[in-house]
Design an enzyme around this catalytic site. Structure first.
Site: not given
Ligand code: RIB
Ligand code: CA
Length: 311
Positions: A239
């Site tokens: 992500h």
């Molecule tokens: O949904 C994904 C996000 O939530 C990313 O930033 C992961 O590190 C968590 O913080």
């Protein structure tokens, strides 16, 4: 050749946060890191930010910020990231220390001292919201805000069916940011799930033999295992690096300009990013919503960032 972007990363390491920091160090001027409670509590997100910079030899200041959301009750993602927030690698003895607990005020100082910088929040937006409220001039100094958060109707949520973790943990904070007229690039689940890693990629990082490559391989092995336990497939979405690449390599993305609202009161939709994709078309809003990414090139860049020797 565009100049190297100056960035501040607001983060909650977090496996993918660590990878985002590694990418940023290779392709941007990292002015500093600020930490927020999210994936795990603030003490550990701060420790994890410090240990990540130590492993890669990145000497940048780390400041801690908010220990809990503006209004919502605290919650974490230990079920994904482990009780340490960075389970998997054997972490070295920490030799670095944070420079302060003033992340919120420092965000404004950094922006005033570095006009045109990017703010890259990759955790809950609590620090960002507090900084906007406390320092109304903050956003005017920025080139933009590139977040990992939210999603579109076809891929809206992970913490709940309709809300992504970073937004869902502190929806009030997200609403403070999204009600501003500031250039926002939004990398939501709809695009971050296009950028995934399997055991094959973990093996590629380990084969590099560098400290950072082995670190990321260990992170991925845990992270992929968490995805298998949670979603039944050994493929983990990477992500947070997407929010860094949206600044350093925007050519890897397809964006749509949209207006985005944060749902605060829905019984089943609280924390949803409501992306208005009705016509009229492009140009209809301040948010550049990422819709596609060149995932192969993104992975090449992450591997290359880990192949380089420690800074
Ligand atoms: O949904 C994904 C996000 O939530 C990313 O930033 C992961 O590190 C968590 O913080
Ligand atoms: Ca994160």
């Amino acid at each position: 050749m565009d100049e190297t972007p100056r960035v501040v990363i607001d983060c909650d390491p977090g496996h993918d946060d660590a990878m985002a920091i590694i990418l940023a160090a290779r392709h941007a001027e990292v002015l500093g890191l600020t930490t927020v409670a999210g994936n795990i509590g603030l003490d550990l997100t701060t420790r994890n930010a410090l240990v990540t910079t130590q492993i890669m030899g990145l000497d940048v200041p780390v400041r801690r910020g908010a220990a809990r959301p503006l209004v919502a009750p605290p919650r974490d993602a230990a079920h994904v990231h482990g009780q340490s927030g960075l389970d998997g690698p054997t972490l070295p003895h920490l030799e670095r220390s944070e420079v302060g607990t003033d992340a919120v005020d420092w965000l404004a100082t950094a922006a005033r001292d570095n006009p045109g910088m990017w703010l890259i929040p990759i955790g809950p937006l609590t620090n960002v919201a507090l900084a906007i409220r406390r320092h109304p001039d903050l956003l005017g100094h920025l080139r933009g805000v590139s977040i990992m958060g939210g999603g579109t109707a076809d891929k809206p949520g992970n913490l709940t069916s309709m809300a992504e973790f970073n937004i869902a943990v502190d929806p009030e904070a997200a609403a403070v940011l999204f009600e501003q007229e500031v250039p926002i690039r939004m990398c939501g689940l709809n695009v971050t799930h296009q950028f995934g890693a399997t055991d094959a990629e973990a093996g590629d990082f380990r084969a590099l033999g560098t400290a950072t490559g082995v670190f990321v391989a260990d992170l991925l092995e845990h992270y992929i295992g968490a995805y298998e336990r949670t979603f039944g497939i050994r493929r983990a979405a990477i992500h947070d690096p997407c929010a860094v690449l949206a600044v350093t390599h925007p050519e890897l993305f397809e964006f749509e300009r949209r207006r985005v609202h944060i749902e605060l009161t829905g019984t089943h939709t609280r924390g949803m990013t409501v992306v208005d994709r009705r016509q009229p078309g492009p140009g209809d809003g301040p948010v550049e919503v990422a819709m596609a990414i060149d995932a192969d090139r993104a992975m090449e860049l992450l591997v290359d960032a880990c192949a380089a020797p420690a800074l």
